[in-house]
Write a protein that holds these residues in place. Sequence first.
Motif, short mmCIF file in Angstrom:
data_model
loop_
_atom_site.label_atom_id
_atom_site.label_comp_id
_atom_site.label_asym_id
_atom_site.label_seq_id
_atom_site.Cartn_x
_atom_site.Cartn_y
_atom_site.Cartn_z
N ARG A 133 14.01 13.09 39.07
CA ARG A 133 13.55 13.66 37.80
C ARG A 133 12.09 13.29 37.53
NH1 ARG A 133 19.00 12.61 34.14
NH2 ARG A 133 20.14 14.48 34.88
N ASN A 134 11.73 12.06 37.89
CA ASN A 134 10.32 11.66 37.73
C ASN A 134 9.41 12.48 38.65
OD1 ASN A 134 10.98 9.70 35.83
ND2 ASN A 134 11.25 8.09 37.38
N THR A 135 9.88 12.68 39.87
CA THR A 135 9.11 13.52 40.80
C THR A 135 8.98 14.94 40.27
OG1 THR A 135 9.93 12.21 42.67
CG2 THR A 135 8.97 14.35 43.17
N ARG A 136 10.05 15.44 39.73
CA ARG A 136 10.01 16.79 39.17
C ARG A 136 9.04 16.85 37.99
NH1 ARG A 136 15.32 20.37 37.46
NH2 ARG A 136 14.17 22.17 36.65
N LEU A 137 9.05 15.81 37.16
CA LEU A 137 8.12 15.77 36.01
C LEU A 137 6.67 15.75 36.49
CD1 LEU A 137 7.68 15.54 32.96
CD2 LEU A 137 7.93 13.05 33.19
N ALA A 138 6.41 14.97 37.56
CA ALA A 138 5.05 14.91 38.09
C ALA A 138 4.60 16.26 38.63
CB ALA A 138 4.97 13.85 39.18
N VAL A 139 5.49 16.96 39.29
CA VAL A 139 5.17 18.30 39.81
C VAL A 139 4.87 19.25 38.67
CG1 VAL A 139 6.12 20.30 41.04
CG2 VAL A 139 6.47 17.99 41.94
N GLN A 141 3.82 18.45 35.69
CA GLN A 141 2.54 18.06 35.08
C GLN A 141 1.36 18.54 35.92
OE1 GLN A 141 2.92 13.82 34.65
NE2 GLN A 141 3.98 13.97 32.65
N ASN A 142 1.51 18.50 37.24
CA ASN A 142 0.46 18.99 38.12
C ASN A 142 0.24 20.49 37.92
OD1 ASN A 142 -1.51 18.89 40.13
ND2 ASN A 142 -0.02 19.29 41.76
N GLN A 143 1.35 21.21 37.73
CA GLN A 143 1.23 22.63 37.45
C GLN A 143 0.47 22.87 36.14
OE1 GLN A 143 5.30 24.04 37.54
NE2 GLN A 143 5.03 24.86 39.61
N LEU A 144 0.78 22.07 35.14
CA LEU A 144 0.09 22.21 33.86
C LEU A 144 -1.40 21.88 33.99
CD1 LEU A 144 2.76 20.62 31.47
CD2 LEU A 144 2.21 23.05 31.74
N ALA A 145 -1.71 20.86 34.82
CA ALA A 145 -3.12 20.48 35.02
C ALA A 145 -3.90 21.62 35.67
CB ALA A 145 -3.20 19.22 35.86
N LEU A 146 -3.30 22.25 36.65
CA LEU A 146 -3.95 23.38 37.30
C LEU A 146 -4.15 24.54 36.33
CD1 LEU A 146 -2.16 23.37 40.78
CD2 LEU A 146 -4.52 22.71 40.28
N ALA A 147 -3.17 24.78 35.53
CA ALA A 147 -3.31 25.85 34.53
C ALA A 147 -4.41 25.52 33.52
CB ALA A 147 -1.96 26.05 33.83
N LYS A 204 -1.10 28.84 45.62
CA LYS A 204 -0.43 28.20 46.75
C LYS A 204 0.31 26.94 46.30
CE LYS A 204 -3.75 29.86 50.19
NZ LYS A 204 -4.74 29.46 51.21
N GLU A 205 -0.36 26.15 45.46
CA GLU A 205 0.28 24.93 44.96
C GLU A 205 1.52 25.26 44.14
OE1 GLU A 205 0.46 20.76 44.68
OE2 GLU A 205 -0.87 22.06 45.86
N ALA A 206 1.44 26.32 43.36
CA ALA A 206 2.59 26.71 42.54
C ALA A 206 3.77 27.11 43.41
CB ALA A 206 2.19 27.85 41.61
N LEU A 207 3.48 27.82 44.53
CA LEU A 207 4.56 28.23 45.44
C LEU A 207 5.22 27.02 46.07
CD1 LEU A 207 6.09 30.50 46.86
CD2 LEU A 207 4.29 30.52 48.61
#
Length: 423
Positions: A133-139, A141-147, A204-207
């Motif tokens: 779940r922590n890993t999923r949260l980090a992923v 958050q990374n998506q939000l940072a890119l956006a 690409k990162e989102a995929l």
Amino acid sequence: MDKPIQPKLLSRRRAVITSLVIAFIGALATSIQVFSSHFQTSGKTYDISQNTLEFSTAHRASFTHYLPLRGVVEPQDTIFIDAIDGGRVEALYVREGEQVRKGQALLKLSNTDLQLRVLAREAEVSEQINDMRNTRLAVEQNQLALARDIIELDFAILKLEKELARQQQLYEQALVPQRTVEILRDELNFQMTYRETVKQSQQKEALLQQQQLTQLSQSIATLQSNLKISQSSLDMLTIRAPLNGQLTFMNARIGESKAPGERLGQVDLIDKFKISAHIDEFYIDQISMAHTAAMKLGQTTITLTMARIYPGIENGRFRVDFHVQSPNELPTLRLGQSLPLELNLSSETTQLVVDSGAFIQSTAGAWAFVVSEDGRSAHKRKITLGRRNPTQVEVVSGISVNERLITSSYNRFADAEHLSLIP
């Protein structure tokens, strides 16, 4: 000159000759008696009392080739109950012979080692789930940072476009130098190119992140499923009835320790019965699934259909199962009850028959003693017998209608050719 024989000497010779004749006659009589006695016991002719014999008259009658069997009432299906993880018997809730319902608790086991293993597994799984779940949260958050980066670039480009438009007007009015406009235009081109690169990287990162999130979700679901299995093993310490039926066997006592896989009992589904019987292997080639049997209960005859023919042979017999064709006709039966059956091997036909008897064991059906018309004697005759049932034997040849034959055992006079029947 001849001398005259004296009368005294002549009488003596006559007496000797007479004695020899008498001795010869006696010896001859004795020999005849011995020969006659030997002839009477050589098995050729016997005097037999009719009262010690059984007779049958050949006649035409309805004949059915059937085999008498002894059937046993058994449940249609049996479900065995085993200890999955084993443990110590803590409580018994039912007794043998009682009716049980699906899901009803039968007994309870305790297993401390299993409980500790389940607790340790729960902690391990919970930790793994939290890490995922922590890993999923980090992923995410990374998506939000890119956006957020795309939004900031869009805003910067918008400001540059407005500033370039203002500076272009001032340049046209010769209020600012050309260099200022060129710097803004280069900056705008850079930001737009950079934005495009960031956008492609984000896609690409989102995929990849989406695939990672899917895998994480599947892993979490698998761990949760494993956790449920571990927890359900504790529930299995309470042994429950698999279906409605009768608990016919229970191998458990309070305080006993049961190993994993050990048989605890069985539940018989008694809403449907089957009739099981054993048949001599002599008939194995004559029995098929098309045969039926008749079961007599008092004055009622119930038809049974063949359900299964077992391939194995044990102690010279093989096993068959019958289904009751009309279960509603069944009276109250008890498991293990023994019942007489008649397995029909042929349809009913009219044949020349005689009563079955012990003579078949003595002659193998190859010959018999046929009674004369006057009933005073019986003579050995070759015959041919066919199919048989417990009461009748089919006559193929050697005997005509209304002829009588002896059907009792021939053990006393099997070597005779003729019998003199004494009233």
